[in-house]
Design a protein around this motif. Structure first.
Motif, PDB file in Angstrom:
ATOM      1  N   LEU A   1       0.756  -1.217   0.004  1.00  0.00           N
ATOM      2  CA  LEU A   1       0.002   0.016  -0.075  1.00  0.00           C
ATOM      3  C   LEU A   1       0.846   1.092   0.005  1.00  0.00           C
ATOM      4  CD1 LEU A   1      -2.599  -1.093   2.771  1.00  0.00           C
ATOM      5  CD2 LEU A   1      -2.810  -1.244   0.173  1.00  0.00           C
ATOM      6  N   ALA A   2       1.034   1.928  -1.193  1.00  0.00           N
ATOM      7  CA  ALA A   2       1.706   3.242  -1.174  1.00  0.00           C
ATOM      8  C   ALA A   2       0.546   4.404  -1.403  1.00  0.00           C
ATOM      9  CB  ALA A   2       2.764   3.274  -2.324  1.00  0.00           C
ATOM     10  N   THR A   3       0.024   4.388  -0.247  1.00  0.00           N
ATOM     11  CA  THR A   3      -1.188   5.057  -0.158  1.00  0.00           C
ATOM     12  C   THR A   3      -1.315   6.528   0.688  1.00  0.00           C
ATOM     13  OG1 THR A   3      -2.150   3.352   1.378  1.00  0.00           O
ATOM     14  CG2 THR A   3      -3.069   3.339  -0.814  1.00  0.00           C
ATOM     15  N   GLY A   4       0.138   6.889   0.778  1.00  0.00           N
ATOM     16  CA  GLY A   4      -0.005   7.997   1.823  1.00  0.00           C
ATOM     17  C   GLY A   4       0.143   8.117   2.963  1.00  0.00           C
ATOM     18  N   TYR A   5       0.039   8.957   3.639  1.00  0.00           N
ATOM     19  CA  TYR A   5       0.162   9.184   5.319  1.00  0.00           C
ATOM     20  C   TYR A   5      -0.793  10.455   5.643  1.00  0.00           C
ATOM     21  CZ  TYR A   5       4.242   6.935   4.189  1.00  0.00           C
ATOM     22  OH  TYR A   5       5.312   5.938   3.888  1.00  0.00           O
ATOM     23  N   ARG A   6      -1.043  10.155   6.947  1.00  0.00           N
ATOM     24  CA  ARG A   6      -1.847  11.141   7.725  1.00  0.00           C
ATOM     25  C   ARG A   6      -1.021  11.837   8.823  1.00  0.00           C
ATOM     26  NH1 ARG A   6      -3.966  10.135   3.513  1.00  0.00           N
ATOM     27  NH2 ARG A   6      -6.137   9.757   3.222  1.00  0.00           N
ATOM     28  N   PRO A   7      -1.368  13.157   9.395  1.00  0.00           N
ATOM     29  CA  PRO A   7      -0.686  13.752  10.329  1.00  0.00           C
ATOM     30  C   PRO A   7      -0.461  12.921  11.460  1.00  0.00           C
ATOM     31  CG  PRO A   7      -1.956  15.373   9.186  1.00  0.00           C
ATOM     32  CD  PRO A   7      -2.378  14.115   8.786  1.00  0.00           C
ATOM     33  N   ASP A   8       0.718  12.836  12.052  1.00  0.00           N
ATOM     34  CA  ASP A   8       1.204  11.903  13.048  1.00  0.00           C
ATOM     35  C   ASP A   8       1.159  12.852  14.290  1.00  0.00           C
ATOM     36  OD1 ASP A   8       1.993   9.810  14.647  1.00  0.00           O
ATOM     37  OD2 ASP A   8       4.312   9.904  14.034  1.00  0.00           O
ATOM     38  N   LEU A   9      -0.014  13.227  14.946  1.00  0.00           N
ATOM     39  CA  LEU A   9      -0.177  14.019  15.831  1.00  0.00           C
ATOM     40  C   LEU A   9      -0.935  13.611  17.115  1.00  0.00           C
ATOM     41  CD1 LEU A   9      -0.902  17.206  13.613  1.00  0.00           C
ATOM     42  CD2 LEU A   9       1.074  16.815  14.861  1.00  0.00           C
ATOM     43  N   GLY A  10      -0.818  12.160  17.108  1.00  0.00           N
ATOM     44  CA  GLY A  10      -1.814  11.681  18.346  1.00  0.00           C
ATOM     45  C   GLY A  10      -1.580  12.352  19.696  1.00  0.00           C
ATOM     46  N   TYR A  11      -0.379  12.553  19.958  1.00  0.00           N
ATOM     47  CA  TYR A  11       0.111  13.272  21.261  1.00  0.00           C
ATOM     48  C   TYR A  11      -0.760  14.392  21.720  1.00  0.00           C
ATOM     49  CZ  TYR A  11       3.204  15.747  18.051  1.00  0.00           C
ATOM     50  OH  TYR A  11       3.630  16.498  17.098  1.00  0.00           O
ATOM     51  N   LEU A  12      -1.463  15.107  20.527  1.00  0.00           N
ATOM     52  CA  LEU A  12      -2.048  16.548  20.906  1.00  0.00           C
ATOM     53  C   LEU A  12      -3.676  16.139  21.096  1.00  0.00           C
ATOM     54  CD1 LEU A  12      -0.643  18.798  18.022  1.00  0.00           C
ATOM     55  CD2 LEU A  12       0.020  18.578  20.460  1.00  0.00           C
ATOM     56  N   THR A  13      -3.982  14.942  20.942  1.00  0.00           N
ATOM     57  CA  THR A  13      -5.503  14.680  21.504  1.00  0.00           C
ATOM     58  C   THR A  13      -5.690  15.147  22.751  1.00  0.00           C
ATOM     59  OG1 THR A  13      -5.320  12.782  20.058  1.00  0.00           O
ATOM     60  CG2 THR A  13      -6.780  12.696  21.743  1.00  0.00           C
ATOM     61  N   PRO A  14      -5.168  15.091  23.823  1.00  0.00           N
ATOM     62  CA  PRO A  14      -5.619  15.611  25.298  1.00  0.00           C
ATOM     63  C   PRO A  14      -5.848  17.245  25.167  1.00  0.00           C
ATOM     64  CG  PRO A  14      -3.781  14.155  25.595  1.00  0.00           C
ATOM     65  CD  PRO A  14      -3.857  14.451  24.090  1.00  0.00           C
ATOM     66  N   LEU A  15      -5.124  17.798  24.220  1.00  0.00           N
ATOM     67  CA  LEU A  15      -5.432  19.176  23.972  1.00  0.00           C
ATOM     68  C   LEU A  15      -6.710  19.753  23.302  1.00  0.00           C
ATOM     69  CD1 LEU A  15      -2.047  20.798  22.836  1.00  0.00           C
ATOM     70  CD2 LEU A  15      -3.152  21.450  24.756  1.00  0.00           C
ATOM     71  N   GLY A  16      -7.118  18.853  22.585  1.00  0.00           N
ATOM     72  CA  GLY A  16      -8.347  19.118  21.852  1.00  0.00           C
ATOM     73  C   GLY A  16      -7.971  19.759  20.643  1.00  0.00           C
ATOM     74  N   ALA A  17      -6.705  19.842  20.171  1.00  0.00           N
ATOM     75  CA  ALA A  17      -6.126  20.574  19.042  1.00  0.00           C
ATOM     76  C   ALA A  17      -6.376  19.780  17.784  1.00  0.00           C
ATOM     77  CB  ALA A  17      -4.768  20.849  19.064  1.00  0.00           C
ATOM     78  N   LEU A  18      -7.006  18.467  17.736  1.00  0.00           N
ATOM     79  CA  LEU A  18      -7.367  18.017  16.364  1.00  0.00           C
ATOM     80  C   LEU A  18      -8.798  17.765  16.241  1.00  0.00           C
ATOM     81  CD1 LEU A  18      -4.784  14.990  16.905  1.00  0.00           C
ATOM     82  CD2 LEU A  18      -4.292  17.279  16.118  1.00  0.00           C
TER      83      LEU A  18
END
Length: 351
Positions: free
Chosen positions: A278-295
């Motif tokens: 699967l050479a189908t790209g990526y998504r932002p790797d920002l799970g650590y910001l979930t507690p902030l409510g920034a996503l």
């Protein structure tokens, strides 16, 4: 708890560019890199990866790439270059410092690290890119496939696939490069929803990136594209178009179903396939910001041109199409980093 000016999360090309820009604003960044060296995801890319931008257009601010400016650097050259940038950067870089979560407490960002470490920062730049979050699309029957299934993020070399039947899903540079490499050892197909688009690497003796820079298209704001930014074509010196046209690899529409290891093609034929990449790209790797409510609900940051819409002391560097076509590339990340650094410096001056 340790207090720092600005925490830069990620020590690859985006994090190094961000730290350089912050130093120019008189701030003292601390770069937190999860791996053992400040080269980001580059050491984990597939072995044959070669840049499609020349060295002269592949530098971060403050340090030219070096060597023949018209060559197309290999992955390992990029790793060595980033390590040189890190060595010359007048900022603290902490490796093996994976950030697990970011919270806002008492007006400061509190960063929790793997292993239990914690620190507080007046501002944060999230520069972790996308490689840690590969996108696996919902393709018909894929969840039942019994052959070898991997994402391009896990692909290294074509050797394990010698003599096998392999399908690479995707129409971008990585998909076509990997499929062409595999075609030298295996029976390979590149499966796409639409025909592969190619762009000439050189026109009238000039590299494509010379034209992008000269016309200003490379820095054209993403907002100029009225809806979803366009899919980028495969940058080609003639090799990849020739390979696909000659059937090495061949190109087919994405399969319509899977039964065990058997793939059903759009024309109704079926065949056994040993492996799907699967050479189908990526998504932002920002799970650590979930507690902030920034996503948002899809895991994408709520931002405008890299500036958080939820927290004034939070910025991003290295997002795809953050501000322009080149926002997540070596050649363009410096522009966005400088803008984010100016924004955070002004915010901290007012705080």
């Amino acid at each position: 708890m340790e207090q720092v000016d600005v925490a830069v999360i990620g020590g690859g090309q985006s994090g190094l560019a961000a730290a350089h820009a912050l130093r120019r604003q008189g701030l003292q960044p601390v770069v937190l890199e999860a791996s053992e060296q400040a080269a980001g995801s580059w050491p984990r890319y597939y072995d044959s990866l070669t840049l499609f931008s020349p060295a002269r257009y592949s530098s971060l601010p403050g340090l030219p790439f070096g060597g023949d400016p018209d060559r197309y650097p290999h992955r390992d050259e990029v790793i060595a270059y980033l390590l040189r940038c890190a060595d010359r950067l007048n900022a603290e870089i902490r490796t093996r410092a994976r950030v697990r979560e970011v919270r806002l407490e008492g007006g400061a960002f509190r960063l929790g690290l793997e292993g239990g470490g914690r620190l507080a920062a007046r501002a944060v730049i999230a520069a972790t890119g996308t490689f840690g979050c590969p996108h696996r699309p919902d393709l018909p029957g894929l969840e039942t496939y019994t052959g070898t299934l991997l994402h391009a993020a896990d692909h290294r070399t074509s050797e394990p696939f010698a003599g096998q039947r392999v399908v690479v899903v995707g129409a971008g540079n990585s998909a076509v490069q990997i499929a062409t490499e595999l075609a030298g050892r295996a029976r390979a197909t590149v499966a796409t929803r639409h025909p592969v688009r190619f762009a000439r690497q050189r026109t009238l003796g000039r590299d494509l990136h010379w034209w992008l820079a000269r016309t200003g298209l490379d820095a054209l704001p993403a907002g100029r594209f009225h809806s979803t930014p366009p899919t980028q074509p495969v940058i080609d010196n003639g090799r990849y178009r020739t390979a696909v046209t000659s059937g090495q690899p061949d190109r087919r529409p994405v399969f319509t179903g899977i039964d065990g290891a058997k793939v059903t093609w759009a024309d109704g034929t079926t065949e056994e396939v040993d492996a799907i990449v699967l050479a189908t790209g990526y998504r932002p790797d920002l799970g650590y910001l979930t507690p902030l409510g920034a996503l948002d609900s899809t895991g994408h940051p709520r931002h405008r041109e890299g500036m958080s819409l939820t927290h004034p002391g939070l910025a991003y560097v290295g997002l795809e199409w953050q501000r322009s076509l080149s926002s997540n590339s070596l050649r363009g990340v410096g522009r966005d980093a400088a803008r984010a650094a100016r924004h955070l410096a002004a915010h901290l001056a007012r705080a």
